[in-house]
Design a protein around this motif. Sequence first.
Motif, PDB file in Angstrom:
ATOM      1  N   TYR A 107      24.914  68.504  54.853  1.00  0.00           N
ATOM      2  CA  TYR A 107      23.888  69.448  54.419  1.00  0.00           C
ATOM      3  C   TYR A 107      22.649  69.348  55.293  1.00  0.00           C
ATOM      4  O   TYR A 107      22.028  70.359  55.613  1.00  0.00           O
TER       5      TYR A 107
ATOM      6  N   ASN B 167      21.781  82.912  48.331  1.00  0.00           N
ATOM      7  CA  ASN B 167      21.769  81.853  47.325  1.00  0.00           C
ATOM      8  C   ASN B 167      22.870  80.826  47.567  1.00  0.00           C
ATOM      9  O   ASN B 167      22.664  79.631  47.354  1.00  0.00           O
ATOM     10  N   SER B 168      24.036  81.287  48.006  1.00  0.00           N
ATOM     11  CA  SER B 168      25.116  80.346  48.326  1.00  0.00           C
ATOM     12  C   SER B 168      24.691  79.432  49.464  1.00  0.00           C
ATOM     13  O   SER B 168      24.884  78.215  49.405  1.00  0.00           O
TER      14      SER B 168
ATOM     15  N   ARG C 194      22.274  76.821  48.342  1.00  0.00           N
ATOM     16  CA  ARG C 194      22.957  75.760  47.584  1.00  0.00           C
ATOM     17  C   ARG C 194      23.682  74.788  48.512  1.00  0.00           C
ATOM     18  O   ARG C 194      23.766  73.601  48.229  1.00  0.00           O
ATOM     19  N   TYR C 195      24.217  75.289  49.630  1.00  0.00           N
ATOM     20  CA  TYR C 195      24.856  74.393  50.604  1.00  0.00           C
ATOM     21  C   TYR C 195      23.832  73.431  51.192  1.00  0.00           C
ATOM     22  O   TYR C 195      24.082  72.226  51.284  1.00  0.00           O
TER      23      TYR C 195
ATOM     24  N   ASN D 234      22.853  70.642  48.878  1.00  0.00           N
ATOM     25  CA  ASN D 234      23.967  69.815  48.421  1.00  0.00           C
ATOM     26  C   ASN D 234      24.313  70.092  46.953  1.00  0.00           C
ATOM     27  O   ASN D 234      24.709  69.196  46.217  1.00  0.00           O
ATOM     28  N   GLU D 235      24.146  71.320  46.536  1.00  0.00           N
ATOM     29  CA  GLU D 235      24.486  71.720  45.181  1.00  0.00           C
ATOM     30  C   GLU D 235      25.868  72.370  45.113  1.00  0.00           C
ATOM     31  O   GLU D 235      26.370  72.637  44.026  1.00  0.00           O
ATOM     32  N   ARG D 236      26.445  72.623  46.286  1.00  0.00           N
ATOM     33  CA  ARG D 236      27.728  73.309  46.356  1.00  0.00           C
ATOM     34  C   ARG D 236      28.467  72.847  47.601  1.00  0.00           C
ATOM     35  O   ARG D 236      27.866  72.638  48.650  1.00  0.00           O
ATOM     36  N   GLU D 237      29.794  72.687  47.469  1.00  0.00           N
ATOM     37  CA  GLU D 237      30.623  72.325  48.617  1.00  0.00           C
ATOM     38  C   GLU D 237      30.745  73.520  49.566  1.00  0.00           C
ATOM     39  O   GLU D 237      30.858  74.659  49.121  1.00  0.00           O
TER      40      GLU D 237
END
Length: 70
Positions: free
Chosen positions: A2, A28-29, A32-33, A36-39
Amino acid sequence: MYTRLKDLREDHDLTQIDCAKIAFISKNSYIRYEKNEREVPADVLMRFAKYYNVSMDYICGLTNNKEKYW
């Protein structure tokens, strides 16, 4: 990974919106990357590796060598 995404983005003077467009994802995606909120899916990693001309291993933090293998 990230941190590398953010560092590459900043090194290329891109906004988060620019990166979202590069990867064909929502802003937003992408945010989040970076948080580090989403893979990050492999296809998105591949788009960034191609755009930045670095290896996916570099983005994932598996190596400090930016050189790509393909």
